[in-house]
Design an enzyme around this catalytic site. Structure first.
Site, PDB file in Angstrom:
ATOM      1  CB  THR A  54       5.433  -3.667  -1.844  1.00  0.00           C
ATOM      2  OG1 THR A  54       4.311  -4.403  -1.373  1.00  0.00           O
ATOM      3  CG2 THR A  54       6.143  -4.439  -2.896  1.00  0.00           C
ATOM      4  CB  THR A  79       0.965 -10.550   0.736  1.00  0.00           C
ATOM      5  OG1 THR A  79       0.981 -10.435  -0.681  1.00  0.00           O
ATOM      6  CG2 THR A  79       0.869  -9.193   1.376  1.00  0.00           C
ATOM      7  CG  ASP A  80       2.831 -14.134  -3.307  1.00  0.00           C
ATOM      8  OD1 ASP A  80       1.867 -13.366  -3.153  1.00  0.00           O
ATOM      9  OD2 ASP A  80       3.335 -14.417  -4.406  1.00  0.00           O
ATOM     10  CE  LYS A  91      -1.814 -12.994  -1.333  1.00  0.00           C
ATOM     11  NZ  LYS A  91      -0.636 -12.541  -2.082  1.00  0.00           N
TER      12      LYS A  91
END
Lengths: 650, 461
Positions: free
Chosen positions: B107, B183-184, B262
Site C-alpha cells: 500500500t 507488511t504482514d 513484525k
C-alpha cells in the site's frame, strides 16, 4: 506625497457603509444581504470515547504529559479523485505536529497506531435521539466517513464522522430553522501552541463523541443567529445526555453578504459573541467587495496582474522588528511591489483592521511567519520614511499608484510568502475568498484556513456500515423529551416572566420545574421566577457553579410544603443551600435564625407598627406606611405567611 | 452489463435499483418512510448486505438507505467519479543513483476499491511522483509491477519471481532496489531473499506501510523516501527491511532481512531487530550506521541467485498437552521438514517423543526454535532437551522461527541429504544465527516503571 493612509482608512470605512452593531437595523442587513447559518457542536455525555475505550471528559494541563509523538500530514485524494484546497494549503505550510499524550486518556487509537474499535453505541443512541427531536430524516445505515483535517488537530489526518439524519427543522418562537443535517463525530485535539513550523496539541479531548447540527443559511440578522444557536443548544440539553461546561458546546458560524462568499467563523465558545462577530464579518465582506470595485475601476486585468520583488540588503531601522520575529537560516528582507494597489493596504475591513491584515494573517498561517510579519507602504500608525520608500520603489521599478509590502523570511518560506501575497491580492480582484476564520474576543476575526469542500470526504475503510432498524428508532422515539417550543409555550401560558427562559432551558431545568409543580402545587410563575432570578443569582455568587445538583430543589420545596412554610422561604435559604448542599434544611433555617411565628401573631403586630409609623407625622402617605411596615415584618413573616397576602392585610 | 451499472449491488437491493432504473453514479431522489434523501448512488462493497443502498449526499457524506423503507426513487442525473492519482513525469536528474522499485501489491500509493471497500494500490513512477514528489530529489526512479498480491498471499512463487527480477536488475547495472511489500509477511520475504540473493553488490530494501497511503498521516511516503535513500545512497549491500524507528515521523530503521520481525499488529514502529541491533538509521537526508560490520556495496555484478523452495516444510507451535497425532499427521501428509517452536530453552512434552521418533525414522528434518523469540535454544541444560536431540531434533541457535522455516524450505529445495541439510541450516548466511547476542539485543521496556516513563517522555517510542 499625496497619499494619506489614515485618511484612506476613514474614507474606505465610510464607503463600506459600516455602522456599529447597536445602530444597525434590519434594513441595514437587508441592504447588504446578510446571510448566515450555523454548525453547532455538542459533546455527548458518554463514559468512553467514540472509537476506543479511553475515558471521556478527563482533561490535563499542557505540561502534564507522558509522551510526545511527531507527525507530518500529506494531502490525499478524495473519494471522487480530487485534492482538497485546504489540504494543499496545509501541505504548503509544512508543519511539524507534536502530540502530547497522557497515558490515562490516550491509547494507541488516538495516535493512529491502532484501527478503530466499534462505534460507541451509547453515543449513537444519544445522537439519534437528538436527530429525532430535530425532526431529521434518519438514515437507514450509518456510514463512517473520513473528513480530512491536515492542520494536525487529529493525528490520523481525518476526523471519523457519520450522518445520522438529514433535512429537519427546529421551531423557535417566531421562526422555524431548517436543518441540513446532523452528524456524529470524534472531537479533535486541543492546541497548545503554534509557532513557526511547529504546532503542539494535546490529546485528552481527542476522540470524545460529539454531534454537529448544521442549519440552512436562513438567519437574516446577527441576533437571530444567536437565538437560533441558543435554541439548538436548548434542544441538545433537553435530553440531559450532553456535556455542559467550558468547551462542551462550540459553534461555527457561516456568514456571507450579497455577492460575498461563505466564510466560516470557527470555534465560537459563547453564543453571546455571535452577534458582534457576524456583524463584523458581513461588513468585512461588503467592504472588500467595494475594494474590488475600486481596483477594477482602475482597469486592472486580474489575468495579467503580477507582483515583483527584490531583496533589501541595506540595514534599515524599520526592519529590526521584522527580523526579530523571523526564524530560520539565512533570513532575507524582501520587498514586494503590488502594481496599482495603492489604497488597498489601508482599506478598512474590520474595526481597526485593513486589507494588510488579510495578507499578514495568511503569511502567518501559510508561510509560518510570526507576527509582526510585514510592513507596508500604507502603515497608519508608524508610516515608513518617504526616503526609504522611494529607495525601495526605485529598486523595484515601481510606478505611481503601486503599493509595497516588506517581509522577512528564510529559505522555502520566502517562496511560500511571495505566493501567498500574490494569491491573496488576485483574490481581492475576484471577490471574497472562502475561508475559515478564528474569532477574537473583540468581535473581529483572523484568517485560519482555506474553506474545505466536499472533496475532503472519504469513506472509512476501517469500519463497517451500521444498519439502523425501525424497532431501534421506535424505541428511542418513545423516550424523547417534549419539544422546546412546547415548553416555551407552556412557560408563556403559566405567566413565567420571559427573561428567565434562557436560564431554564440552558440548565435544562424545565423537567425539574414541572416535577416540583406537580409534587408541591407551587405556582408555576413563582417557581419559574425563583429559578431564573433567585437560583441564578445565588449560582452566580457561588464558587461551586456546575457542581450543584438541582434536584435538591425538589426536596426543598417538598420540605417547605410538608412543614407548611410559605414557599418564599426558599428565597432566603437558597444562598446557604448553594454553599452547603449537604446541610439539613432545618439546620439552614437555624443558622438563619429563622423562627416559626403564627399567622395571627404577625397580623396582630400591624396596628402597633402603623401607629409607630404615624407618630409625629401630620399627614400619612399610605404607600410609604405600608412599605415601612412590610419592611419591619418581612424577616419574621417570610416563610410564615404569604407576603402578598400580608401586604394586602396592611 | 449489470455489473457495471449496479456495481457491487446484489439480491434485494439490486432489484430495487433495477425496478426504479437508477444506476450507480446516478444522482437520485429517494422517497422513504423516514423522509426524502438526495444524492449520488455509490457502488457497494461486496461483503455488505443487500438491504441498503449507499448514496453520497451533497455535503460529501455517505449514507445508507434501507430499501425496505423506500417508497419511490428517481434518477435525476449521472456523474461518474474519475479517481486517478495525478500522474506527472518522474524527472531524471543527472548524478542521482538509479533505483528500481518493484511492486508486489503493498500500500505505498493506493486508492479506494469498492469491491472490498478497502484500498488497492496505484503504482507507476508518474503516480508515485504525483503523490510523493520528494522522491525525485533522492533518486532516478523506475518501477516494475512484478505481481499484485496482498502481503498474506505472498509465498514461495513470489520469492522466486522477486529473486530472479533482482538478479536481472543487477545485471542491468542498477544502483539499488526497493521492494514495496505488504507488511504482514515482510520479514518472511526478507529472509527468503537473503538466502536466494547472495553476494549482493547493491542494497535491496523491502518497505511497506502500516497506514495506507490514502490517509494524511500515512507512513508510506516517509518510508518510501527512507527506502529510496537507503537503496540509492547507502553502502549496505544486503537485503534489508526499512520501516519506522519510532512511531513518530522521524527516522526509519534498516533491519537485516534475517533478524527482523513484525512485533505489533498496528503500530508504525512494528518492525524490530530481534537479538541484535539494526543495521542503521535512515532519515530523508542520510544514513546513520549502527552496526560496523556489514556487506559493502561493490561495483561488480557477481550476485548469486539461488531461487529454490520446497513446499513441504511446516511449523509446529508447541502448547502444553499437545497430542502426538498432530505431528504424525504432518508426517503422514508428506512434510519433509518441520520447525518446532518450543517453550523456554526449546522444549516440548514427553508425549510427543514417540511421534518425533517416528518422524525421524521417516527422514523428516526437524529443528528447534523458540517461542520466546529472544535467546538461544539450549538443549543441553535439561534432560528433555538431550532426549529430543537424541531423537533427531536439531537446535537452531537463535534463528527466528519464521526465518528457520524459510531457510529449511530453501535448503530442502536444493538437497535432502541429512548431513548437508544440518550443515547448511547451522551455517549462517547473514546472521540468521549469530555467535553472540549483544546485551542491547533484548530491550522490551516495561511501561509504568518510573525510569522507563521518564525515558519515553523524552525519546519517542
Amino acid at each position: 506625497m499625496s497619499f494619506n493612509p489614515r485618511y484612506n482608512y476613514g474614507k474606505s470605512l465610510k464607503e463600506s457603509g459600516w455602522i456599529p452593531r447597536r445602530k444597525a437595523k434590519q434594513q441595514d442587513y437587508n441592504r447588504i444581504g446578510f446571510m448566515s447559518g450555523l454548525e453547532v457542536h455538542q459533546q455527548l455525555l458518554t463514559k468512553e470515547k467514540m472509537f476506543c475505550h479511553c475515558p471521556a471528559g478527563i482533561f490535563n494541563h499542557h505540561d502534564d504529559f507522558d509522551a510526545e509523538i511527531i507527525r507530518h500530514m500529506r494531502p490525499t485524494l478524495s473519494e471522487l479523485g480530487e485534492y482538497d484546497g485546504t489540504a494543499l494549503m496545509e501541505f504548503r505550510t509544512r508543519k511539524e505536529i507534536v502530540y502530547r499524550i497522557k497515558n490515562e486518556t490516550a491509547c494507541t487509537y488516538e495516535v493512529d497506531d491502532t484501527p478503530p474499535f466499534p462505534l460507541n453505541s451509547e453515543a449513537l443512541g444519544i445522537a439519534i435521539e437528538i436527530s429525532l427531536l430535530s425532526k431529521l430524516n434518519i438514515v437507514g445505515e450509518v456510514h463512517i466517513t473520513r473528513k480530512q483535517y491536515l492542520d494536525g488537530s487529529i493525528p490520523t489526518g481525518f476526523q471519523r464522522t457519520a450522518i445520522i439524519g438529514v433535512e429537519g427543522e427546529l421551531a423557535m418562537p417566531k421562526k422555524k430553522i431548517r436543518l441540513i443535517q446532523l452528524s456524529i463525530e470524534e472531537d479533535s485535539c486541543r492546541e497548545i501552541s503554534d509557532i513557526g513550523h511547529r504546532r503542539i496539541y494535546k490529546t485528552d479531548r481527542l476522540g470524545m463523541p460529539l454531534i454537529e447540527t448544521v442549519t440552512y443559511p436562513d438567519f437574516v440578522n446577527p441576533d437571530e443567529v444567536m437565538e437560533g444557536c441558543d435554541y439548538i443548544r436548548f434542544l441538545n440539553r433537553s435530553t440531559g445526555k450532553v456535556r455542559t461546561g467550558m468547551g462542551a458546546g462550540r459553534q461555527d458560524v457561516n456568514v456571507s453578504c450579497r455577492g460575498g462568499s461563505r466564510v466560516e467563523i470557527k470555534g465560537v465558545a459563547h453564543t453571546k459573541w455571535i452577534p458582534e462577530l457576524t456583524h463584523n464579518e458581513v461588513f468585512r465582506q461588503w467592504s472588500l467587495l467595494r475594494m474590488r470595485d475600486f481596483l477594477l475601476e482602475k482597469g486592472i486585468d486580474k489575468n495579467n496582474w503580477k507582483t515583483s520583488n527584490c531583496e533589501i540588503t541595506e540595514n534599515l531601522d524599520f526592519s529590526k522588528e521584522l527580523l526579530k520575529t523571523a526564524s530560520g537560516k539565512g533570513i532575507k528582507l524582501i520587498a514586494v511591489n503590488l502594481p496599482a494597489f495603492e489604497g488597498c493596504l489601508s482599506w478598512f475591513t474590520q474595526p481597526g483592521k485593513t486589507f494588510k491584515n488579510e495578507i499578514s494573517d495568511r503569511l502567518k498561517v501559510i508561510a509560518c511567519l510570526e507576527k509582526p510579519n510585514c510592513i507596508t507602504s500604507e502603515e497608519i500608525d508608524n508610516p515608513l520614511d518617504d526616503s526609504i520608500l522611494s529607495n525601495v520603489r526605485e529598486q523595484l521599478s515601481a510606478k505611481e499608484g503601486d503599493a509595497l509590502i516588506i517581509f522577512a523570511a528564510a529559505g522555502e518560506d520566502i517562496k511560500t510568502a511571495l505566493e501567498t501575497i500574490e494569491e491573496r491580492c488576485i483574490m481581492a480582484l475576484e471577490g471574497i475568498p472562502e475561508e475559515t476564520r478564528k474569532s477574537l474576543s473583540d468581535g473581529t476575526t483572523i484568517f485560519e484556513r482555506v474553506l474545505p469542500g466536499a472533496d475532503r470526504m472519504y469513506p472509512d475503510t476501517d469500519t463497517a456500515p451500521i444498519p439502523l432498524e425501525d424497532e431501534y428508532i421506535k424505541k428511542l422515539e418513545s423516550q424523547l423529551p417534549e419539544d422546546i417550543i412546547d415548553r416555551y409555550n407552556k412557560l408563556k401560558d403559566w405567566g413565567v416572566p420571559e427573561d428567565v427562559y434562557t436560564y431554564i432551558f440552558s440548565r435544562n431545568l424545565f423537567p425539574l420545574m414541572e416535577e416540583i409543580i406537580g409534587k408541591t402545587g407551587v405556582k408555576p410563575s413563582y417557581i419559574g421566577a425563583f429559578l431564573g432570578h433567585e437560583l441564578k443569582f445565588a449560582e452566580g455568587q457561588s464558587k461551586n457553579e456546575g457542581e450543584f445538583n438541582y434536584r435538591i430543589l425538589l426536596r426543598l420545596f417538598e420540605f417547605l410544603k410538608e412543614q407548611d412554610y410559605d414557599f418564599a422561604l426558599a428565597e432566603v435559604m437558597i444562598k446557604d443551600l448553594m454553599k452547603h448542599p449537604k446541610m439539613e434544611f432545618e439546620s439552614i433555617l437555624a443558622s438563619l435564625r429563622h423562627k416559626r411565628v403564627g399567622r395571627d401573631e404577625i397580623l396582630a403586630r400591624i396596628p402597633f407598627l402603623k401607629q409607630k409609623f404615624a407618630e409625629g407625622k401630620k399627614e400619612i402617605d399610605e404607600l410609604k406606611q405600608r412599605n415601612w411596615v412590610m419592611g419591619q415584618l418581612k424577616a419574621s413573616a417570610i416563610g410564615n405567611i404569604d407576603l402578598q397576602e400580608l401586604s394586602k392585610e396592611i | 452489463m449489470d455489473k457495471d451499472i449496479f456495481q457491487g449491488y446484489k439480491g434485494d437491493a439490486l432489484e430495487v435499483l433495477k425496478k426504479y432504473q437508477v444506476r450507480v453514479w446516478g444522482t437520485t431522489r429517494v422517497e422513504t418512510t423516514r423522509g426524502t434523501f438526495e444524492g449520488t448512488v455509490l457502488p457497494r462493497a461486496e461483503n455488505d448486505d443487500d438491504k441498503h443502498i449507499v448514496i453520497k449526499i451533497i455535503t460529501g457524506y455517505n449514507i445508507g438507505i434501507d430499501i425496505r423503507n423506500i417508497t419511490s426513487m428517481k434518477e435525476t442525473g449521472y456523474k461518474k467519479a474519475n479517481y486517478k492519482i495525478p500522474e506527472k513525469q518522474f524527472p531524471v536528474t543527472p548524478g542521482l543513483p538509479k533505483v528500481k522499485l518493484f511492486g508486489t501489491g503493498g500500500t505505498i500509493a493506493s486508492r479506494l476499491d469498492y469491491r472490498t471497500g478497502a484500498v488497492i494500490p496505484a503504482f507507476s513512477p508518474g503516480e508515485l511522483y504525483g503523490a510523493v514528489p520528494e522522491l525525485a530529489d533522492i533518486c532516478n526512479l523506475d518501477t516494475e509491477k512484478v505481481f499484485a498480491v496482498f502481503s498474506e498471499n505472498m509465498g514461495p512463487k513470489q520469492y522466486i519471481a522477486l529473486a530472479k527480477a533482482i538478479g536481472k536488475e543487477i545485471e542491468k547495472g542498477i544502483d539499488g532496489i526497493v521492494i514495496g511489500h505488504g507488511t504482514d509477511t515482510l520479514h518472511h520475504t526478507g529472509a527468503a531473499l537473503t538466502f536466494m540473493c547472495q553476494n549482493l553488490p547493491v542494497p535491496v530494501v523491502l518497505v511497506g506501510s502500516q497506514r495506507s497511503s490514502d490517509r494524511p498521516s500515512s507512513d508510506a511516503a516517509l518510508n518510501l523516501m527512507h527506502a529510496m535513500r537507503a537503496a540509492g545512497h547507502s553502502d549496505i549491500a544486503e537485503v534489508q527491511v526499512c520501516m519506522f524507528g519510532p512511531t513518530s515521523d522521524e527516522y526509519g530503521l534498516l533491519h537485516k532481512g534475517t533478524r527482523v520481525r513484525k512485533m505489533h499488529s498496528s503500530y508504525r514502529s512494528t518492525f524490530r531487530t530481534i537479538g541484535d541491533t539494526p543495521l542503521a538509521r535512515v532519515n530523508r537526508n542520510e544514513i546513520l550506521p549502527i552496526k560496523k560490520n556489514y556487506n559493502k556495496r561493490r561495483n561488480d555484478k557477481n550476485v548469486k541467485i539461488l531461487p529454490y523452495f520446497h513446499d513441504k516444510v511446516s511449523m509446529l507451535y508447541y502448547y502444553p498437552g499437545m497430542s502426538p497425532d498432530v505431528l504424525d499427521a504432518m508426517v503422514e501428509k508428506g512434510y519433509k521438514g518441520i520447525i518446532f517452536v518450543g517453550t523456554g530453552l526449546g522444549h516440548v512434552n514427553k508425549e510427543l517423543y514417540p511421534a518425533i521418533e517416528r518422524a525421524h525414522a521417516k527422514g523428516v528434518h526437524m529443528f528447534m526454535t523458540l517461542q520466546t523469540l529472544w535467546g538461544y535454544v539450549h538443549m543441553f541444560v535439561y534432560d528433555t532437551g538431550r532426549d529430543m536431540m537424541a531423537k533427531g531434533i536439531i537446535p537452531a541457535g537463535n534463528m527466528l522461527p519464521e526465518v528457520a522455516w524459510v531457510k529449511l524450505s530453501w535448503i530442502l529445495g536444493q538437497t535432502e541429504e541429512p548431513g548437508d541439510v544440518k550443515r547448511m541450516m547451522l551455517t549462517p548466511i547473514n546472521d540468521e544465527i549469530t555467535l553472540r547476542e549483544p546485551y542491547n539485543g533484548y530491550l522490551v521496556y516495561q511501561g509504568g516503571v518510573p525510569e522507563v516513563e521518564e525515558f519515553i517522555k523524552k525519546v519517542h517510542k
